[in-house]
Scaffold this active site. Structure first.
Site, PDB file in Angstrom:
ATOM      1  N   ILE A 181       0.831  -1.207   0.000  1.00 16.72           N
ATOM      2  CA  ILE A 181       0.000   0.000   0.000  1.00 16.72           C
ATOM      3  C   ILE A 181       0.869   1.264   0.000  1.00 16.72           C
ATOM      4  CG2 ILE A 181      -1.955  -1.169   1.059  1.00 16.72           C
ATOM      5  CD1 ILE A 181      -1.179   0.036   3.723  1.00 16.72           C
ATOM      6  N   PRO A 182       0.314   2.383  -0.475  1.00 15.56           N
ATOM      7  CA  PRO A 182       1.080   3.618  -0.635  1.00 15.56           C
ATOM      8  C   PRO A 182       1.009   4.514   0.597  1.00 15.56           C
ATOM      9  CG  PRO A 182      -1.059   3.908  -1.609  1.00 15.56           C
ATOM     10  CD  PRO A 182      -1.052   2.515  -1.032  1.00 15.56           C
TER      11      PRO A 182
ATOM     12  N   LYS B 140       2.288  -4.885   3.423  1.00 17.02           N
ATOM     13  CA  LYS B 140       3.427  -3.980   3.584  1.00 17.02           C
ATOM     14  C   LYS B 140       2.959  -2.539   3.450  1.00 17.02           C
ATOM     15  CE  LYS B 140       6.459  -2.118   0.816  1.00 17.02           C
ATOM     16  NZ  LYS B 140       6.766  -0.837   1.512  1.00 17.02           N
TER      17      LYS B 140
ATOM     18  N   ALA C  61       3.601   1.563   3.347  1.00 17.01           N
ATOM     19  CA  ALA C  61       4.717   2.382   2.876  1.00 17.01           C
ATOM     20  C   ALA C  61       5.635   2.707   4.041  1.00 17.01           C
ATOM     21  CB  ALA C  61       4.189   3.671   2.246  1.00 17.01           C
ATOM     22  N   GLU C  62       6.926   2.716   3.772  1.00 14.48           N
ATOM     23  CA  GLU C  62       7.883   2.972   4.852  1.00 14.48           C
ATOM     24  C   GLU C  62       7.756   4.384   5.409  1.00 14.48           C
ATOM     25  OE1 GLU C  62      10.257   3.377   0.913  1.00 14.48           O
ATOM     26  OE2 GLU C  62       8.557   2.244   1.719  1.00 14.48           O
TER      27      GLU C  62
ATOM     28  N   SER D 104       2.959   3.875  -7.993  1.00 16.15           N
ATOM     29  CA  SER D 104       3.299   4.484  -9.276  1.00 16.15           C
ATOM     30  C   SER D 104       3.199   3.474 -10.419  1.00 16.15           C
ATOM     31  CB  SER D 104       4.721   5.046  -9.223  1.00 16.15           C
ATOM     32  OG  SER D 104       5.675   3.994  -9.198  1.00 16.15           O
ATOM     33  N   THR D 105       2.987   4.007 -11.616  1.00 14.56           N
ATOM     34  CA  THR D 105       2.939   3.155 -12.800  1.00 14.56           C
ATOM     35  C   THR D 105       4.291   2.485 -13.046  1.00 14.56           C
ATOM     36  OG1 THR D 105       1.174   4.448 -13.811  1.00 14.56           O
ATOM     37  CG2 THR D 105       2.559   3.168 -15.295  1.00 14.56           C
ATOM     38  N   GLU D 106       5.375   3.183 -12.754  1.00  8.13           N
ATOM     39  CA  GLU D 106       6.705   2.619 -12.966  1.00  8.13           C
ATOM     40  C   GLU D 106       6.900   1.362 -12.122  1.00  8.13           C
ATOM     41  OE1 GLU D 106       6.450   6.601 -14.348  1.00  8.13           O
ATOM     42  OE2 GLU D 106       6.073   5.851 -12.325  1.00  8.13           O
TER      43      GLU D 106
ATOM     44  N   GLU E 171      -3.343  -0.664  -8.983  1.00  2.00           N
ATOM     45  CA  GLU E 171      -4.009   0.639  -9.048  1.00  2.00           C
ATOM     46  C   GLU E 171      -2.893   1.670  -9.076  1.00  2.00           C
ATOM     47  OE1 GLU E 171      -4.964   4.067  -8.218  1.00  2.00           O
ATOM     48  OE2 GLU E 171      -5.592   3.414  -6.219  1.00  2.00           O
TER      49      GLU E 171
ATOM     50  N   CYS F 251      -3.857   9.624  -6.806  1.00  4.34           N
ATOM     51  CA  CYS F 251      -3.688   9.069  -8.148  1.00  4.34           C
ATOM     52  C   CYS F 251      -4.796   9.514  -9.089  1.00  4.34           C
ATOM     53  CB  CYS F 251      -3.629   7.548  -8.072  1.00  4.34           C
ATOM     54  SG  CYS F 251      -4.992   6.823  -7.143  1.00  4.34           S
TER      55      CYS F 251
ATOM     56  N   GLU G  23       2.375  13.144 -14.363  1.00  6.50           N
ATOM     57  CA  GLU G  23       1.686  13.194 -13.076  1.00  6.50           C
ATOM     58  C   GLU G  23       2.514  14.020 -12.094  1.00  6.50           C
ATOM     59  OE1 GLU G  23      -0.657  10.054 -10.211  1.00  6.50           O
ATOM     60  OE2 GLU G  23       1.278   9.430 -11.031  1.00  6.50           O
TER      61      GLU G  23
END
Length: 499
Positions: free
Chosen positions: A167-168, A193, A195-196, A247-249, A269, A303, A400
């Site tokens: 998750i972000p 997990k 995000a850190e 991210s898309t990357e 997503e 997003c 973006e």
């Protein structure tokens, strides 16, 4: 604007708290990292360290995946009745609600999100999502199929298995709910997990998961960065499904590298560059209000943010005038103040990226009408920025930004606006503001995006599928489509007994 959405008031100002949950959750136990390493988390409003949390190492991830696999294969979770799973999920929702004030403050401290937004939008969505999927758990079923010959045929819906949920940092608790709730309702087990940058609400919810009595190994939570912990989870051969928001990357990287030892089910997503079209018949004040929210909600770190704002040439100048006034009237400040409308961006890395976008847009000829400067010397605060005199080839219009920067573009015809709206590799969301149903329906029919908002924006619900076209993702979250991503269909054909 956003403060009016609050469910109830805290008073004028909240105080920071000391986080109680800092340990990993593995196999029903709160544990320290096997390596002894910790990870610091910082308050983006003050740049001060909040606390240290346990940082998962390779062995911790291995232990978590093994625990989830054992719980799935040998435990009770997928075998108990769906009604019992529903009771567990509802119990967790009740515990989250009972500890809501603490969780909202943690989210605000860790992420920089205003408490008014965290209560109304984020944790309102968290509770709705867990309760929606608690309600749908016992309604998962297959079907009977009439086929040729003397056979009985039916299908079963079965849990996909062990899920890695990554998750972000922009909506930490909400994205946890979007991934955890349907997985649990389906009978899956999970290694999550966070995000850190923003682990605190996930770790506290981990404690509530134990209090709710979920069997050991059903939910495991490990904290660490993407290149180590995230990659290990995505590539692990005992993981059956990866659900990722980011991210898309990174989404591309997961698609390329997650199938090394087994074919995984993937839900992604990803990023967006969502357009909002304001037709000539639109109420301008309403259009300004909608696009202020679509652009600047969550400090633009969304997003689905609708930041490419296409305005009909007949109302373009008046829209700009009122939009600039709205930007300048927004209250940017302490996220723990209930009157704050938006807070800082997440960290210095993101701050630097956004400021670079603003600088590049000016160099390429964009006109910055307001904002775009740092606020103060402490915290990652940016004035709400509005650009005009842009064209579709400018970097800021194509890429973006993920920050509080609105890009206003002029159009003449609806056909032109639709063509330009679609001129992107992304397709997550899109908005149309008009009083003409024919205009709205033409937009809906022709714009390539996973969610279309007419005379509103980002008005999602636990029951509405969410996801993207093109490079904005694969699969859907939320709603019935959301839980289908955690299920496998098994077809059973049984020969009838001869008389």
């Amino acid at each position: 604007m956003l403060k009016n959405l609050a469910i109830r008031s805290f008073g004028q100002k909240l105080s920071a708290i000391t986080p109680r949950a800092t340990k990993l959750l593995i196999n029903g136990q709160l544990v320290n990292s096997s390596s002894g390493e910790t990870l610091a988390t910082y308050n983006p409003a003050t740049e001060e360290k909040i606390c240290d949390v346990q940082k998962a190492c390779q062995q911790d991830v291995e232990n978590a995946v093994q625990a989830a696999r054992n719980a799935f294969e040998n435990g009770s979770w997928r075998r108990i009745s769906a009604y019992e799973r529903s009771r567990y999920i509802n119990k967790l929702a009740d515990l989250i609600e009972q500890n809501l004030d603490e969780l909202i403050i943690l989210e605000s401290m860790d992420n920089g999100k205003p408490v008014s937004m965290a209560r109304a939008l984020d944790f309102g969505g968290v509770l709705n999502t867990f309760r929606y999927y608690a309600g749908i758990a016992d309604k998962i079923h297959g079907s009977t199929i009439p086929i040729t010959g003397r056979y009985n045929c039916y299908t079963r819906q079965e849990p996909v298995g062990v899920c890695a949920s990554i998750i972000p940092w922009n909506f930490p608790a909400l994205m946890l709910a979007w991934k955890l709730a349907p997985a649990l309702a389906a009978g899956c087990t999970v290694v999550l997990k966070p995000a850190e940058q923003t682990p605190l609400t996930a770790l506290r919810i981990g404690e509530l998961i134990l209090e709710a009595g979920l069997p050991e190994g059903v939910v495991n939570i490990v904290v660490g960065d993407g290149p180590s912990v995230g990659r290990q989870l995505a590539q692990h051969h005992l993981v059956d499904k990866v659900a990722f928001t980011g991210s898309t990357e990174v989404g591309y990287e997961i698609m390329r590298s997650s199938h090394v030892n087994n074919l995984k089910r993937i839900t992604l997503e990803l990023g967006g560059k969502s357009p909002v079209i304001i037709n000539e018949d639109a109420d301008i004040d309403n259009a300004v209000a909608i696009t202020q929210f679509s652009t600047f909600g969550n400090s633009g770190q969304s997003c689905v943010a609708g930041q490419r704002v296409f305005v009909h040439e007949k109302i373009y100048d008046e829209f700009l005038k009122r939009a600039v006034q709205a930007c300048q009237s927004q209250k940017v400040g302490d996220p723990l103040d209930v009157d704050t409308e938006y807070g800082p961006v997440i960290d210095n890395e993101q701050f630097t990226k956004i400021m670079k976008h603003i600088e590049t847009a000016q160099k390429e000829g964009g006109k910055l009408l307001t904002g775009g400067k740092r606020i103060g010397n402490k915290g990652f605060f940016i004035e709400p920025a509005l650009f005009a005199d842009l064209n579709d080839d400018m970097t800021i219009v194509k890429e973006e930004v993920f920050g509080p920067v609105q890009q206003v573009l002029k159009f003449k015809t609806l056909d032109e606006a639709i063509q330009r709206a679609n001129n992107t590799n992304y397709g997550l969301g899109a908005g149309i503001i008009s009083q003409d149903c024919d205009v709205i329906n033409k937009f809906i029919d022709n714009v390539k995006a996973g969610s279309i908002y007419a005379n509103c924006y980002d008005a999602n619900d636990a029951s509405t599928p969410f996801g993207g076209f093109k490079d904005s993702g694969i699969g859907r979250e939320l709603g019935e489509r959301g839980i289908s991503q955690y299920l496998e269909t098994k077809t059973v054909i049984m020969k009838k007994k001869l008389k």
